[in-house]
Design a protein around this motif. Structure first.
Motif, PDB file in Angstrom:
ATOM      1  N   LEU A  21       0.865  -1.177   0.000  1.00 54.42           N
ATOM      2  CA  LEU A  21       0.000   0.000   0.000  1.00 54.42           C
ATOM      3  C   LEU A  21       0.901   1.226   0.000  1.00 54.42           C
ATOM      4  O   LEU A  21       1.697   1.427   0.923  1.00 54.42           O
ATOM      5  CB  LEU A  21      -0.907   0.025   1.235  1.00 54.42           C
ATOM      6  N   VAL A  22       0.803   2.010  -1.068  1.00 50.34           N
ATOM      7  CA  VAL A  22       1.570   3.256  -1.127  1.00 50.34           C
ATOM      8  C   VAL A  22       0.646   4.382  -0.676  1.00 50.34           C
ATOM      9  O   VAL A  22      -0.463   4.524  -1.188  1.00 50.34           O
ATOM     10  CB  VAL A  22       2.117   3.494  -2.548  1.00 50.34           C
ATOM     11  N   VAL A  23       1.082   5.125   0.317  1.00 55.95           N
ATOM     12  CA  VAL A  23       0.292   6.256   0.813  1.00 55.95           C
ATOM     13  C   VAL A  23       0.999   7.533   0.367  1.00 55.95           C
ATOM     14  O   VAL A  23       2.141   7.784   0.754  1.00 55.95           O
ATOM     15  CB  VAL A  23       0.162   6.214   2.356  1.00 55.95           C
ATOM     16  N   ALA A  24       0.343   8.292  -0.494  1.00 57.04           N
ATOM     17  CA  ALA A  24       0.939   9.542  -0.986  1.00 57.04           C
ATOM     18  C   ALA A  24       0.313  10.696  -0.216  1.00 57.04           C
ATOM     19  O   ALA A  24      -0.908  10.841  -0.190  1.00 57.04           O
ATOM     20  CB  ALA A  24       0.652   9.699  -2.471  1.00 57.04           C
ATOM     21  N   ILE A  25       1.157  11.487   0.437  1.00 60.09           N
ATOM     22  CA  ILE A  25       0.628  12.621   1.202  1.00 60.09           C
ATOM     23  C   ILE A  25       0.987  13.907   0.462  1.00 60.09           C
ATOM     24  O   ILE A  25       2.164  14.169   0.199  1.00 60.09           O
ATOM     25  CB  ILE A  25       1.208  12.664   2.631  1.00 60.09           C
ATOM     26  N   SER A  26      -0.024  14.670   0.089  1.00 57.45           N
ATOM     27  CA  SER A  26       0.237  15.924  -0.624  1.00 57.45           C
ATOM     28  C   SER A  26      -0.884  16.922  -0.352  1.00 57.45           C
ATOM     29  O   SER A  26      -2.044  16.636  -0.640  1.00 57.45           O
ATOM     30  CB  SER A  26       0.333  15.647  -2.133  1.00 57.45           C
TER      31      SER A  26
ATOM     32  N   ALA B 224       1.041  -1.689  -7.200  1.00 53.86           N
ATOM     33  CA  ALA B 224       0.733  -1.343  -5.805  1.00 53.86           C
ATOM     34  C   ALA B 224      -0.623  -0.662  -5.752  1.00 53.86           C
ATOM     35  O   ALA B 224      -1.110  -0.133  -6.758  1.00 53.86           O
ATOM     36  CB  ALA B 224       1.802  -0.396  -5.260  1.00 53.86           C
ATOM     37  N   ARG B 225      -1.266  -0.719  -4.582  1.00 55.91           N
ATOM     38  CA  ARG B 225      -2.480   0.062  -4.368  1.00 55.91           C
ATOM     39  C   ARG B 225      -2.043   1.402  -3.804  1.00 55.91           C
ATOM     40  O   ARG B 225      -1.147   1.469  -2.971  1.00 55.91           O
ATOM     41  CB  ARG B 225      -3.424  -0.627  -3.376  1.00 55.91           C
ATOM     42  N   VAL B 226      -2.707   2.478  -4.269  1.00 52.90           N
ATOM     43  CA  VAL B 226      -2.280   3.819  -3.855  1.00 52.90           C
ATOM     44  C   VAL B 226      -3.415   4.548  -3.151  1.00 52.90           C
ATOM     45  O   VAL B 226      -4.535   4.619  -3.658  1.00 52.90           O
ATOM     46  CB  VAL B 226      -1.807   4.647  -5.073  1.00 52.90           C
ATOM     47  N   LEU B 227      -3.100   5.041  -1.984  1.00 49.70           N
ATOM     48  CA  LEU B 227      -4.061   5.848  -1.219  1.00 49.70           C
ATOM     49  C   LEU B 227      -3.472   7.250  -1.068  1.00 49.70           C
ATOM     50  O   LEU B 227      -2.309   7.399  -0.673  1.00 49.70           O
ATOM     51  CB  LEU B 227      -4.284   5.207   0.147  1.00 49.70           C
ATOM     52  N   ALA B 228      -4.254   8.263  -1.400  1.00 50.59           N
ATOM     53  CA  ALA B 228      -3.766   9.639  -1.284  1.00 50.59           C
ATOM     54  C   ALA B 228      -4.365  10.312  -0.061  1.00 50.59           C
ATOM     55  O   ALA B 228      -5.543  10.121   0.253  1.00 50.59           O
ATOM     56  CB  ALA B 228      -4.142  10.433  -2.530  1.00 50.59           C
ATOM     57  N   ILE B 229      -3.551  11.085   0.630  1.00 49.68           N
ATOM     58  CA  ILE B 229      -4.048  11.983   1.686  1.00 49.68           C
ATOM     59  C   ILE B 229      -3.827  13.376   1.129  1.00 49.68           C
ATOM     60  O   ILE B 229      -2.680  13.774   0.869  1.00 49.68           O
ATOM     61  CB  ILE B 229      -3.296  11.754   3.010  1.00 49.68           C
TER      62      ILE B 229
ATOM     63  N   ASP C  85      -6.133   4.962  -5.888  1.00 51.26           N
ATOM     64  CA  ASP C  85      -7.245   4.019  -5.700  1.00 51.26           C
ATOM     65  C   ASP C  85      -8.160   4.449  -4.572  1.00 51.26           C
ATOM     66  O   ASP C  85      -9.284   3.948  -4.447  1.00 51.26           O
ATOM     67  CB  ASP C  85      -6.697   2.623  -5.339  1.00 51.26           C
ATOM     68  N   ALA C  86      -7.666   5.308  -3.715  1.00 46.89           N
ATOM     69  CA  ALA C  86      -8.445   5.727  -2.559  1.00 46.89           C
ATOM     70  C   ALA C  86      -7.921   7.080  -2.087  1.00 46.89           C
ATOM     71  O   ALA C  86      -6.780   7.437  -2.381  1.00 46.89           O
ATOM     72  CB  ALA C  86      -8.304   4.697  -1.446  1.00 46.89           C
TER      73      ALA C  86
ATOM     74  N   ASN D 288      -9.503  18.919  -3.456  1.00 47.90           N
ATOM     75  CA  ASN D 288     -10.489  18.092  -4.149  1.00 47.90           C
ATOM     76  C   ASN D 288     -10.238  18.045  -5.643  1.00 47.90           C
ATOM     77  O   ASN D 288     -10.052  19.086  -6.272  1.00 47.90           O
ATOM     78  CB  ASN D 288     -11.871  18.720  -3.943  1.00 47.90           C
ATOM     79  N   GLY D 289     -10.256  16.845  -6.191  1.00 48.29           N
ATOM     80  CA  GLY D 289     -10.150  16.709  -7.639  1.00 48.29           C
ATOM     81  C   GLY D 289      -8.779  17.021  -8.214  1.00 48.29           C
ATOM     82  O   GLY D 289      -8.613  17.118  -9.428  1.00 48.29           O
ATOM     83  N   SER D 290      -7.760  17.160  -7.382  1.00 52.04           N
ATOM     84  CA  SER D 290      -6.418  17.419  -7.929  1.00 52.04           C
ATOM     85  C   SER D 290      -5.842  16.109  -8.494  1.00 52.04           C
ATOM     86  O   SER D 290      -6.438  15.039  -8.366  1.00 52.04           O
ATOM     87  CB  SER D 290      -5.513  18.019  -6.858  1.00 52.04           C
ATOM     88  N   THR D 291      -4.680  16.214  -9.134  1.00 50.48           N
ATOM     89  CA  THR D 291      -4.172  15.096  -9.924  1.00 50.48           C
ATOM     90  C   THR D 291      -3.847  13.853  -9.077  1.00 50.48           C
ATOM     91  O   THR D 291      -4.197  12.731  -9.459  1.00 50.48           O
ATOM     92  CB  THR D 291      -2.925  15.531 -10.720  1.00 50.48           C
ATOM     93  N   ILE D 292      -3.188  14.049  -7.935  1.00 57.45           N
ATOM     94  CA  ILE D 292      -2.760  12.878  -7.149  1.00 57.45           C
ATOM     95  C   ILE D 292      -3.964  12.045  -6.670  1.00 57.45           C
ATOM     96  O   ILE D 292      -3.997  10.836  -6.902  1.00 57.45           O
ATOM     97  CB  ILE D 292      -1.795  13.288  -6.009  1.00 57.45           C
ATOM     98  N   PRO D 293      -4.989  12.658  -6.070  1.00 53.96           N
ATOM     99  CA  PRO D 293      -6.146  11.806  -5.705  1.00 53.96           C
ATOM    100  C   PRO D 293      -6.845  11.203  -6.915  1.00 53.96           C
ATOM    101  O   PRO D 293      -7.324  10.067  -6.852  1.00 53.96           O
ATOM    102  CB  PRO D 293      -7.074  12.756  -4.942  1.00 53.96           C
ATOM    103  N   ARG D 294      -6.857  11.929  -8.035  1.00 56.97           N
ATOM    104  CA  ARG D 294      -7.514  11.363  -9.237  1.00 56.97           C
ATOM    105  C   ARG D 294      -6.798  10.110  -9.705  1.00 56.97           C
ATOM    106  O   ARG D 294      -7.406   9.206 -10.276  1.00 56.97           O
ATOM    107  CB  ARG D 294      -7.546  12.407 -10.357  1.00 56.97           C
ATOM    108  N   GLU D 295      -5.500  10.061  -9.505  1.00 55.30           N
ATOM    109  CA  GLU D 295      -4.730   8.900  -9.976  1.00 55.30           C
ATOM    110  C   GLU D 295      -4.517   7.859  -8.873  1.00 55.30           C
ATOM    111  O   GLU D 295      -3.666   6.992  -9.010  1.00 55.30           O
ATOM    112  CB  GLU D 295      -3.392   9.377 -10.563  1.00 55.30           C
TER     113      GLU D 295
END
Ligand code: M6R
Length: 368
Positions: free
Chosen positions: A99-104, A124-129, A142-143, A133-140
């Protein structure tokens, strides 16, 4: 628009109690079970996660460092934290059970975006923090867990950071719930404590005068050090980064336990050294940090202790003590970072710098 404040940064520092409360809002049912509905990864998949890699840059990276302490402690899953800019260039070991957690905060940081693209290519599964809203990292991803800080205008991130911490704690507790590594009532107790924090953050803001006075007194210092241990270590790094960014001062954060492995050599008489003191607990963390304060004082430097309210042990050897409300060690960054943010903001103001738009920096770094 600045609501009576001189800078957006200062306004955003004062918005933190509300921003954190908003980020925590509506995340659990009445019986205490967490429901992070933005997580579009099945519970079965989450239970099979063998490794977590947190990737982020700058302040978000420091939030990730705190998250590692919480996640490993609560979920017993190996968790690494890596600078986004380093990740894809070192051939990292990533696969379907990672699980990759991207914080931005911005959701647009190029280094972080490229890192998640690389992670996804490796399945990998990717979860963004993310705060946008609607920016590129969360759009790309999985969660997503959105932080609810509202727009952050100041280039130096403040409410972005504390809301990221809140989201990371929620993620850690959620994973503990899914994996069954904590009992429901244990999770509930931490959630309750988290929810009690915004008023305590407000207390720190209401009692900020000593730290503002300190900035005026330290205006001629060429260099400021920050020490912390455990989750206080990333807080120290964040305090140093804030000072570099807006006061253009040489500032460095160290893990307090590393002091004797080198950094103590640069301690000089009169040098301000902020020390984030952990709450007194069953482990020896607190006492070890107190010894560090003594060592610094013995070399004629000026230890500035950030310590909990009734901790008298810091007084003898510190030149200044900044008080924090009593909270658990793991949640302490939410309150401990505030005096450091205020210190940087005040010092930069006294020095006459443009606090909201520091030289050479952009709010979001969209090139690698
Ligand atoms: O928008 P992001 O959270 O991805 O930004 C990451 C860093 O560029 C950011 O935190 C930067 O370090 C700030 N200027 C810190 O105050």
């Amino acid at each position: 628009e600045k609501g009576g404040f001189d800078w957006f940064m200062r306004k955003e520092i004062y918005e933190q109690p509300k921003a954190v409360a908003d980020t925590l809002l509506g995340r659990h049912t009445d019986d205490g079970a967490l429901t992070l509905d933005e997580i579009r990864i099945s519970e079965t998949e989450l239970r099979n996660i063998a490794k977590i890699i947190i990737i982020a840059a700058g302040t978000s990276f420091y939030a990730g460092m705190v998250a590692k302490y919480a996640i490993e402690h609560w979920c017993r899953v190996p968790c690494e934290v890596e600078l986004a800019s380093e990740f894809r260039y070192r051939d990292p070991i990533v696969g379907p059970t990672t699980l990759v957690v991207a914080i931005s905060q911005s959701g647009e940081t190029a280094d972080t975006l490229m890192a998640i693209r690389h992670a996804r290519e490796q399945h990998a599964r990717v979860l963004a923090i993310c705060n946008t809203n609607g920016s590129t990292i969360p759009r790309e991803s999985d969660a997503v867990i959105y932080t609810h800080a509202g727009p952050e205008i100041g280039v130096a991130s403040t409410k972005g950071f504390t809301t990221q911490l809140a989201a990371c704690y929620l993620l850690g507790l959620y994973l503990a719930q899914v994996k069954g590594t904590m009992y429901g009532d244990e999770i509930h107790a931490v959630v309750k404590e988290l929810e009690s924090l915004p008023p305590l953050m407000q207390q720190v803001l209401d009692n900020a005068q000593p730290v503002l006075d300190l900035a005026a007194r330290l205006v001629d210092q060429p260099s400021v050090l920050f020490l912390g241990r455990h989750v206080g270590y990333p807080v120290a790094l964040e305090g140093a980064l804030k000072l570099k960014e807006i006061a253009y001062l040489h500032a460095e954060g160290f893990a307090a336990g590393e002091l004797k492995h080198g950094p103590i050599a640069i301690i000089e008489p009169g040098m301000p050294v902020f020390v984030v003191v952990p709450p007194r607990g069953r482990d020896q963390l607190h006492d070890k940090v107190i010894s560090n304060i003594q060592e610094i004082r013995a070399r004629g430097a000026r230890p500035i202790a950030i310590a909990e309210a009734d901790d008298a042990t810091v007084e003898e050897f510190s030149t200044t003590v900044i008080r924090l409300p009593k909270v658990s060690t793991i949640l302490q960054p939410l309150v401990a970072v505030i005096p450091l943010q205020l210190f940087a903001c005040e010092l930069a103001t006294v020095l006459g710098h443009d606090v909201d738009q520091p030289r050479n920096l952009a709010k979001s770094v969209t090139v690698e």
